[in-house]
Design an enzyme around this catalytic site. Structure first.
Site, short mmCIF file in Angstrom:
data_model
loop_
_atom_site.label_atom_id
_atom_site.label_comp_id
_atom_site.label_asym_id
_atom_site.label_seq_id
_atom_site.Cartn_x
_atom_site.Cartn_y
_atom_site.Cartn_z
N GLU A 1 11.01 28.92 8.83
CA GLU A 1 10.77 27.82 7.93
C GLU A 1 9.85 26.82 8.10
O GLU A 1 9.52 26.09 7.24
CB GLU A 1 12.34 27.19 7.70
N HIS B 1 8.02 38.34 13.43
CA HIS B 1 8.94 38.55 12.43
C HIS B 1 8.01 38.28 11.17
O HIS B 1 7.27 37.39 11.19
CB HIS B 1 9.89 37.42 12.68
#
Length: 330
Positions: free
Chosen positions: A84, A108
């Protein structure tokens, strides 16, 4: 089946003369930086001014710069901070410091797959994802072993992104355990699904449901904790070593019979239907959108649920039981 690679398919020397910037020095960051450093790779750690990790990285013998300076000095830039936070970091510290032919790397695929980060066409975009937490990546490397890794190439203007990614994985020790080729889409969606339905969300709720059922039936919380939580590690270790068949060959026939008789009563057709719904919300971006919005409004749901979990009887029981044990502390 996806293409696989072994250590013999990699060439660590492809990183000779290149500088790798590890942005972040947390769980994964410290492991990647130290493993690469000890593999002879020129490593810089990129942090923000005032980071608590700054002195820790320097004490480990690593060069540390603010993220923007690290990105500007590097050929390979691996972003290893929370999902985030990556988009804001990219805009503030990395985007303007990229040079054509740089390799922008991730462990990721979330921000690339869901369009939070869109690098220029002249930047190589690659993914090297260890299938294990950072402390394991580090401990396995130190033991002369490795953690299996996934590899993906999103953009390849230089034509050698796969080779560079393989070299990086060799540098962190992952090639010792095997490398599987994937895509940013596949890695992101399967990773989120596994976390939510099985590894974290599914297991957490299953443990608590079992604990609550026994306590509500009048059994001691301490016994319920051992049966539904503590002993899970023993079972998972057996599965880790040899799959479900290894676990079933190691437990009693009574336990194996209970496995076959009861598993489908707990994981029902309705449960499987909900799993498909979870996967759909991951695939169509609903989960990503909700998570980004949750962060924009200071995480009200996340924080409330975190407090509720801390107040659960099993949390207090676990703390009490673990205080009697020496081995979990290690």
């Amino acid at each position: 089946m996806g293409k696989t690679y072994l250590e013999s398919d990699t060439n660590l020397h492809l990183l000779d003369g290149k500088t790798v910037a590890i942005i972040g020095y947390g769980n994964q960051g410290h492991a990647h930086a130290l493993n690469l450093h000890e593999s002879g790779v020129d490593v810089i750690v990129g942090l923000y001014n005032g980071s608590k990790s700054w002195k820790k990285a320097e004490k480990a013998g690593l060069k540390v710069l603010v993220a923007a300076e690290a990105a500007a000095a590097a050929d390979v830039i691996m972003i290893l901070i929370n999902d985030e936070k990556q988009a804001a970091l990219y805009e503030e510290s990395i985007k303007l410091n990229l040079t054509a032919g740089n390799y922008l790397a991730f462990a990721h695929g979330f921000n690339i797959h869901f369009g939070q980060i869109t690098p220029p066409d002249d930047i190589n975009v690659i993914l090297m994802a260890p299938k294990g937490i950072g402390v394991t990546v580090r401990s396995q490397f130190k033991a002369g072993k490795g953690v299996p890794c996934l590899l993906a190439v999103h953009q390849d203007p230089s034509g050698d992104s796969e080779s560079i990614a393989l070299a990086y994985i060799a540098g962190i020790g992952g090639a010792r355990a095997g490398i599987i080729e994937t895509t940013f889409k596949e890695e992101t969606e399967t990773d989120l699904f596994g976390e939510q339905t099985v590894l974290c969300g599914g297991v957490s709720e299953l443990i608590k449901a079992g604990f609550d059922t026994l306590v509500e039936a009048g059994y001691n919380p301490e016994i319920a904790y051992f049966e539904c939580c503590h002993e899970l590690k023993l079972t998972v270790d057996l599965i880790y070593q040899g799959g479900l068949e290894s676990m079933r060959s190691s437990i009693s026939d009574t336990a194996e019979y209970g496995d076959y008789m009861t598993g489908r009563k707990i994981i029902t057709k309705e449960t499987r239907k909900e799993m498909k719904n979870v996967l759909t919300e991951i695939q169509d971006g609903t989960f990503a959108r909700n998570w980004m919005l949750e962060n924009q409004i200071n995480r009200p749901f996340y924080n409330a649920r975190k407090r509720m979990e801390q107040d659960h009887l099993m949390t207090e029981t676990g703390k009490k039981m673990r205080s009697f044990m020496n081995w979990p502390k290690k």
